[in-house]
Design a protein around this motif. Structure first.
Motif, PDB file in Angstrom:
ATOM      1  N   ALA A 200      58.269  35.717  42.350  1.00 55.69           N
ATOM      2  CA  ALA A 200      56.580  35.490  42.448  1.00 55.69           C
ATOM      3  C   ALA A 200      56.248  36.377  43.706  1.00 55.69           C
ATOM      4  N   VAL A 201      55.428  36.796  43.041  1.00 58.22           N
ATOM      5  CA  VAL A 201      54.236  37.461  43.447  1.00 58.22           C
ATOM      6  C   VAL A 201      52.656  37.024  44.396  1.00 58.22           C
ATOM      7  N   LEU A 202      52.662  37.217  45.557  1.00 55.44           N
ATOM      8  CA  LEU A 202      51.295  36.955  46.274  1.00 55.44           C
ATOM      9  C   LEU A 202      50.804  38.183  46.186  1.00 55.44           C
ATOM     10  N   LEU A 203      49.380  37.468  45.386  1.00 58.23           N
ATOM     11  CA  LEU A 203      48.548  38.794  45.795  1.00 58.23           C
ATOM     12  C   LEU A 203      47.397  37.660  47.066  1.00 58.23           C
ATOM     13  N   ALA A 204      47.243  38.933  48.161  1.00 56.73           N
ATOM     14  CA  ALA A 204      45.988  38.101  49.346  1.00 56.73           C
ATOM     15  C   ALA A 204      45.636  39.705  49.861  1.00 56.73           C
ATOM     16  N   ASP A 205      43.966  38.847  49.966  1.00 57.26           N
ATOM     17  CA  ASP A 205      43.534  40.084  50.690  1.00 57.26           C
ATOM     18  C   ASP A 205      43.353  39.356  52.238  1.00 57.26           C
ATOM     19  N   ALA A 206      43.460  40.418  53.651  1.00 58.50           N
ATOM     20  CA  ALA A 206      43.160  40.798  54.210  1.00 58.50           C
ATOM     21  C   ALA A 206      42.682  39.151  55.363  1.00 58.50           C
ATOM     22  N   ALA A 207      41.538  38.946  54.480  1.00 57.76           N
ATOM     23  CA  ALA A 207      40.963  37.665  55.548  1.00 57.76           C
ATOM     24  C   ALA A 207      41.745  36.131  55.383  1.00 57.76           C
ATOM     25  N   LYS A 208      42.760  36.158  53.774  1.00 59.41           N
ATOM     26  CA  LYS A 208      43.842  35.332  53.775  1.00 59.41           C
ATOM     27  C   LYS A 208      44.754  35.188  55.236  1.00 59.41           C
ATOM     28  N   PHE A 209      44.625  36.692  55.515  1.00 59.22           N
ATOM     29  CA  PHE A 209      45.745  36.761  56.987  1.00 59.22           C
ATOM     30  C   PHE A 209      44.836  35.924  58.404  1.00 59.22           C
ATOM     31  N   PRO A 210      44.649  34.376  58.993  1.00 58.56           N
ATOM     32  CA  PRO A 210      45.308  33.528  58.827  1.00 58.56           C
ATOM     33  C   PRO A 210      44.962  32.952  57.336  1.00 58.56           C
ATOM     34  N   GLY A 211      43.312  32.873  57.026  1.00 61.67           N
ATOM     35  CA  GLY A 211      42.661  32.210  55.867  1.00 61.67           C
ATOM     36  C   GLY A 211      42.119  30.682  56.903  1.00 61.67           C
ATOM     37  N   ASN A 212      42.243  29.714  55.846  1.00 58.62           N
ATOM     38  CA  ASN A 212      42.556  28.414  55.758  1.00 58.62           C
ATOM     39  C   ASN A 212      43.665  27.677  55.285  1.00 58.62           C
ATOM     40  N   GLY A 233      51.527  45.330  61.112  1.00 58.46           N
ATOM     41  CA  GLY A 233      51.440  45.247  62.721  1.00 58.46           C
ATOM     42  C   GLY A 233      50.780  43.186  62.664  1.00 58.46           C
ATOM     43  N   THR A 234      50.228  42.700  60.939  1.00 57.92           N
ATOM     44  CA  THR A 234      49.506  41.342  60.837  1.00 57.92           C
ATOM     45  C   THR A 234      51.356  40.651  61.344  1.00 57.92           C
ATOM     46  N   PRO A 235      50.915  39.730  62.292  1.00 51.87           N
ATOM     47  CA  PRO A 235      52.173  38.816  62.682  1.00 51.87           C
ATOM     48  C   PRO A 235      53.318  38.370  61.124  1.00 51.87           C
ATOM     49  N   ALA A 236      52.314  37.453  60.257  1.00 52.21           N
ATOM     50  CA  ALA A 236      52.769  37.095  58.843  1.00 52.21           C
ATOM     51  C   ALA A 236      53.084  37.741  57.976  1.00 52.21           C
ATOM     52  N   LEU A 237      52.672  39.492  58.040  1.00 48.80           N
ATOM     53  CA  LEU A 237      53.167  40.333  56.846  1.00 48.80           C
ATOM     54  C   LEU A 237      54.986  41.030  57.889  1.00 48.80           C
TER      55      LEU A 237
END
Length: 250
Positions: A200-212, A233-237
């Motif tokens: 499973a590969v997630l494709l997510a631009d920077a706006a999705k962190f945190p997104g909604n 350094g984004t916490p989710a990463l």
């Protein structure tokens, strides 16, 4: 400036400021009023805006359309899609989720010897002219505004299939790596796709962190790879890495 970039900037201005005059848009973008009028005509035909006297206003639809979302962070999404395409090997069987970033991946698959299974009608439209790609369109209820198929028919179809790789999108990624969605109908389809794929590969631009999003799709442990342009350094990463997810930065 490329048309797609102008579309993105026009929509950003209209959403932030409300109705804006053609002359103002031309000055802000550094293009002629004739160019702005052509751009507004195209955007109006996509249902993204409403023409008003001397200018335009963003559509008041409660849910942004696929075309509207496609204009946001277009360059980043294309870079993510291009990098994700490098992960695909000839002969792969792929599941492609809904979403505009996944659609950009599809654009970089043309000419490849792969099988693509999808409920994303934009992906279908992108790939149907390509005879090299074996294309399987999943059934379901048509979600017109977002060019996708949803419902139990879609989920049941996915459960009968097996894919080498799933490329998926998301509405947001929380700081603990949890994937969220804003549309309840999409959640069971995405969960079925995760269960039916070896990777499973997630494709997510920077706006999705945190997104909604208010509906939980899965935890970080369900993912194998994330391809993103989010800042290091984004916490989710960090949370994703702690759960064994490979993070690919573009």
């Amino acid at each position: 400036m490329l048309p797609q970039r102008r579309y993105e900037l026009i929509m950003q201005i209209l959403r932030a400021e409300g109705p804006v005059a053609v002359a103002t848009l031309g000055a802000r973008l550094g293009v002629s009023q004739a160019t702005v009028r052509r751009d507004l005509t195209w955007l109006s035909e996509q249902g993204l805006l409403t023409r008003v006297r001397g200018g335009a206003a963003a559509s008041t639809s409660l849910e942004p359309s696929f075309a509207a979302v496609a204009t946001e962070a277009h360059e980043a999404k294309d870079a993510i899609g291009r990098r994700a395409a490098e992960m695909v090997e000839d002969g792969d069987v792929l599941l492609l989720d809904i979403g505009t970033t996944v659609h950009r991946l599809a654009a970089h698959l043309r000419g490849r010897q792969v099988t693509v299974m999808t409920a994303n009608m934009a992906v279908y439209e992108e790939l149907v002219p390509d005879p090299d790609i074996e294309l399987i369109l999943l059934g379901g209820v048509v979600r017109r505004n977002y060019h996708s198929l949803v419902g139990f028919l879609t989920s049941d179809a996915v459960r009968q299939l097996r894919a080498d790789k799933l490329f998926m999108g998301t509405s947001g990624v929380r700081s603990d790596g949890t994937l969220m969605d804003t549309t309840m109908d999409e959640v069971p389809v995405r969960r079925a796709m995760i269960a039916s794929a070896d990777q499973a590969v997630l494709l997510a631009d920077a706006a999705k962190f945190p997104g909604n999003g208010f509906a939980t799709v899965c935890g970080p442990d369900a993912l194998d790879v994330v391809v993103t342009d989010a800042d290091e350094g984004t916490p989710a990463l960090d949370a994703l890495r702690e759960n064994g997810v490979k993070v690919v930065l573009v």
